[in-house]
Scaffold this motif. Structure first.
Motif, PDB file in Angstrom:
ATOM      1  N   GLY A  50       0.800  -1.220   0.000  1.00 62.40           N
ATOM      2  CA  GLY A  50       0.000   0.000   0.000  1.00 62.40           C
ATOM      3  C   GLY A  50       0.834   1.271   0.000  1.00 62.40           C
ATOM      4  O   GLY A  50       0.310   2.350   0.262  1.00 62.40           O
ATOM      5  N   ARG A  51       2.101   1.146  -0.321  1.00 65.90           N
ATOM      6  CA  ARG A  51       3.008   2.299  -0.329  1.00 65.90           C
ATOM      7  C   ARG A  51       3.233   2.741  -1.780  1.00 65.90           C
ATOM      8  O   ARG A  51       4.314   2.647  -2.339  1.00 65.90           O
ATOM      9  CB  ARG A  51       4.309   1.919   0.376  1.00 65.90           C
ATOM     10  CG  ARG A  51       4.071   1.621   1.861  1.00 65.90           C
ATOM     11  CD  ARG A  51       5.182   0.874   2.542  1.00 65.90           C
ATOM     12  NE  ARG A  51       6.489   1.505   2.458  1.00 65.90           N
ATOM     13  CZ  ARG A  51       7.587   0.980   2.974  1.00 65.90           C
ATOM     14  NH1 ARG A  51       7.533  -0.178   3.627  1.00 65.90           N
ATOM     15  NH2 ARG A  51       8.753   1.588   2.848  1.00 65.90           N
ATOM     16  N   ASN A  52       2.135   3.229  -2.388  1.00 62.88           N
ATOM     17  CA  ASN A  52       2.100   3.463  -3.829  1.00 62.88           C
ATOM     18  C   ASN A  52       3.059   4.544  -4.315  1.00 62.88           C
ATOM     19  O   ASN A  52       3.642   4.400  -5.390  1.00 62.88           O
ATOM     20  CB  ASN A  52       0.684   3.788  -4.284  1.00 62.88           C
ATOM     21  CG  ASN A  52      -0.230   2.592  -4.129  1.00 62.88           C
ATOM     22  OD1 ASN A  52       0.203   1.456  -4.215  1.00 62.88           O
ATOM     23  ND2 ASN A  52      -1.499   2.844  -3.886  1.00 62.88           N
TER      24      ASN A  52
ATOM     25  N   GLN B 158      -0.044   2.939 -10.756  1.00 60.26           N
ATOM     26  CA  GLN B 158      -0.729   4.164 -11.184  1.00 60.26           C
ATOM     27  C   GLN B 158      -2.214   4.097 -10.851  1.00 60.26           C
ATOM     28  O   GLN B 158      -2.801   5.093 -10.412  1.00 60.26           O
ATOM     29  CB  GLN B 158      -0.505   4.386 -12.681  1.00 60.26           C
ATOM     30  CG  GLN B 158       0.928   4.753 -13.002  1.00 60.26           C
ATOM     31  CD  GLN B 158       1.269   4.616 -14.475  1.00 60.26           C
ATOM     32  OE1 GLN B 158       0.760   3.738 -15.175  1.00 60.26           O
ATOM     33  NE2 GLN B 158       2.166   5.479 -14.940  1.00 60.26           N
ATOM     34  N   GLU B 159      -2.814   2.937 -11.051  1.00 66.41           N
ATOM     35  CA  GLU B 159      -4.219   2.792 -10.680  1.00 66.41           C
ATOM     36  C   GLU B 159      -4.385   2.988  -9.167  1.00 66.41           C
ATOM     37  O   GLU B 159      -5.314   3.643  -8.714  1.00 66.41           O
ATOM     38  CB  GLU B 159      -4.773   1.428 -11.098  1.00 66.41           C
ATOM     39  CG  GLU B 159      -6.266   1.340 -10.798  1.00 66.41           C
ATOM     40  CD  GLU B 159      -6.825  -0.060 -10.897  1.00 66.41           C
ATOM     41  OE1 GLU B 159      -8.013  -0.160 -11.221  1.00 66.41           O
ATOM     42  OE2 GLU B 159      -6.100  -1.028 -10.596  1.00 66.41           O
ATOM     43  N   GLY B 160      -3.456   2.419  -8.401  1.00 64.56           N
ATOM     44  CA  GLY B 160      -3.502   2.579  -6.949  1.00 64.56           C
ATOM     45  C   GLY B 160      -3.382   4.024  -6.512  1.00 64.56           C
ATOM     46  O   GLY B 160      -3.889   4.405  -5.457  1.00 64.56           O
ATOM     47  N   LEU B 161      -2.712   4.822  -7.337  1.00 59.64           N
ATOM     48  CA  LEU B 161      -2.572   6.255  -7.050  1.00 59.64           C
ATOM     49  C   LEU B 161      -3.739   7.073  -7.616  1.00 59.64           C
ATOM     50  O   LEU B 161      -3.782   8.283  -7.434  1.00 59.64           O
ATOM     51  CB  LEU B 161      -1.248   6.781  -7.625  1.00 59.64           C
ATOM     52  CG  LEU B 161       0.002   6.319  -6.887  1.00 59.64           C
ATOM     53  CD1 LEU B 161       1.253   6.610  -7.708  1.00 59.64           C
ATOM     54  CD2 LEU B 161       0.087   6.992  -5.521  1.00 59.64           C
TER      55      LEU B 161
ATOM     56  N   ALA C  47      -5.739   7.404 -16.346  1.00 59.49           N
ATOM     57  CA  ALA C  47      -5.231   7.550 -17.719  1.00 59.49           C
ATOM     58  C   ALA C  47      -3.842   6.927 -17.852  1.00 59.49           C
ATOM     59  O   ALA C  47      -3.560   6.194 -18.801  1.00 59.49           O
ATOM     60  CB  ALA C  47      -5.198   9.022 -18.128  1.00 59.49           C
ATOM     61  N   ALA C  48      -2.980   7.196 -16.883  1.00 61.70           N
ATOM     62  CA  ALA C  48      -1.634   6.620 -16.918  1.00 61.70           C
ATOM     63  C   ALA C  48      -1.697   5.104 -16.747  1.00 61.70           C
ATOM     64  O   ALA C  48      -0.974   4.364 -17.429  1.00 61.70           O
ATOM     65  CB  ALA C  48      -0.754   7.245 -15.841  1.00 61.70           C
ATOM     66  N   ALA C  49      -2.573   4.643 -15.857  1.00 60.37           N
ATOM     67  CA  ALA C  49      -2.729   3.195 -15.638  1.00 60.37           C
ATOM     68  C   ALA C  49      -3.181   2.517 -16.920  1.00 60.37           C
ATOM     69  O   ALA C  49      -2.635   1.481 -17.314  1.00 60.37           O
ATOM     70  CB  ALA C  49      -3.727   2.935 -14.508  1.00 60.37           C
ATOM     71  N   ARG C  50      -4.158   3.108 -17.570  1.00 62.44           N
ATOM     72  CA  ARG C  50      -4.670   2.554 -18.827  1.00 62.44           C
ATOM     73  C   ARG C  50      -3.547   2.466 -19.866  1.00 62.44           C
ATOM     74  O   ARG C  50      -3.358   1.449 -20.522  1.00 62.44           O
ATOM     75  CB  ARG C  50      -5.821   3.428 -19.334  1.00 62.44           C
ATOM     76  CG  ARG C  50      -6.586   2.876 -20.487  1.00 62.44           C
ATOM     77  CD  ARG C  50      -7.850   3.668 -20.854  1.00 62.44           C
ATOM     78  NE  ARG C  50      -7.823   5.082 -20.548  1.00 62.44           N
ATOM     79  CZ  ARG C  50      -8.468   5.673 -19.535  1.00 62.44           C
ATOM     80  NH1 ARG C  50      -9.184   4.962 -18.696  1.00 62.44           N
ATOM     81  NH2 ARG C  50      -8.393   6.974 -19.346  1.00 62.44           N
ATOM     82  N   SER C  51      -2.756   3.526 -19.982  1.00 63.57           N
ATOM     83  CA  SER C  51      -1.655   3.557 -20.941  1.00 63.57           C
ATOM     84  C   SER C  51      -0.610   2.480 -20.628  1.00 63.57           C
ATOM     85  O   SER C  51      -0.155   1.757 -21.526  1.00 63.57           O
ATOM     86  CB  SER C  51      -1.012   4.942 -20.937  1.00 63.57           C
ATOM     87  OG  SER C  51       0.116   4.963 -21.781  1.00 63.57           O
ATOM     88  N   SER C  52      -0.227   2.363 -19.372  1.00 61.30           N
ATOM     89  CA  SER C  52       0.799   1.387 -18.988  1.00 61.30           C
ATOM     90  C   SER C  52       0.312  -0.046 -19.168  1.00 61.30           C
ATOM     91  O   SER C  52       1.054  -0.901 -19.674  1.00 61.30           O
ATOM     92  CB  SER C  52       1.236   1.618 -17.540  1.00 61.30           C
ATOM     93  OG  SER C  52       1.852   2.878 -17.412  1.00 61.30           O
ATOM     94  N   LEU C  53      -0.922  -0.317 -18.760  1.00 63.35           N
ATOM     95  CA  LEU C  53      -1.458  -1.669 -18.913  1.00 63.35           C
ATOM     96  C   LEU C  53      -1.604  -2.038 -20.390  1.00 63.35           C
ATOM     97  O   LEU C  53      -1.312  -3.173 -20.781  1.00 63.35           O
ATOM     98  CB  LEU C  53      -2.791  -1.808 -18.179  1.00 63.35           C
ATOM     99  CG  LEU C  53      -2.693  -1.721 -16.654  1.00 63.35           C
ATOM    100  CD1 LEU C  53      -4.078  -1.621 -16.034  1.00 63.35           C
ATOM    101  CD2 LEU C  53      -1.924  -2.902 -16.082  1.00 63.35           C
TER     102      LEU C  53
END
Length: 181
Positions: free
Chosen positions: A111-113, A141-144, A148-154
């Motif tokens: 949990g230390r995102n 990124q999703e955890g944070l 948009a960044a999470a979607r791009s990275s995944l």
């Protein structure tokens, strides 16, 4: 390859042959993941238990498997505090990208995102196109809350290799669907 071809029974057969000859933790873990994917929870658990036993044997014999054990513990949410301790110790003398990626993943699981994001950026500093790194980055990124960044990275993880992980490639697709491609 057989798993990626949609032939999980053949993949299981081949992994069983492999671990009979060379019972390395990464092969046993993959076999366990295949069993889990096929709904064979007890067979999967047998493999994961064997991985933990092998780590104990290695440690007893003075083999440093801290980083590898940390990654395993984090992946399977078995002992996140121990995983963080193991990888933090390993990272004191190892600054390679795989150690940094494992550090990021264990911090994420703890949990230390924000700390995880910094470690993952360090892991990606060479521009290595490792889909697992992008998956880890996307989850962090999703955890944070950065959808948009999470979607791009995944998406990058899937684009590099749609079958990058028996365990995580299907999850990456599910999260992408949830985030809206």
């Amino acid at each position: 390859v057989r798993w990626a071809q949609g032939k999980p029974d053949e993949a299981i057969k081949l992994y069983k042959q492999s671990v009979t000859i060379v019972p390395l933790p990464q092969y046993l873990t993959a076999l366990g993941d295949l069993y889990a994917q096929q709904g064979e929870a007890s067979a999967a658990k047998e493999q994961y238990d064997l991985v933990q036993y092998i780590f104990k044997v290695f440690e007893t014999n003075g083999v440093d498997v801290g980083a590898e054990k940390a990654a395993f513990l984090a992946d399977y949410k078995l002992d996140t505090p121990q995983a963080v301790t193991l990888i933090a110790e390993a990272a004191k003398s190892r600054n390679d990208i795989h150690t940094q990626d494992t550090l990021a993943w264990t911090l994420y699981r703890a949990g230390r995102n924000q700390e995880a994001l910094e470690a993952e950026k360090n892991a990606m500093r060479l521009g290595t196109k490792n889909p697992l790194f992008y998956y880890h980055l996307g989850m962090i990124q999703e955890g944070l809350g950065d959808k948009a960044a999470a979607r791009s990275s995944l998406q990058q993880a899937i684009d590099i290799n749609p079958h990058f992980s028996i365990r995580y490639a299907p999850e990456a697709r599910q999260i992408l669907d949830k985030l809206g491609k």
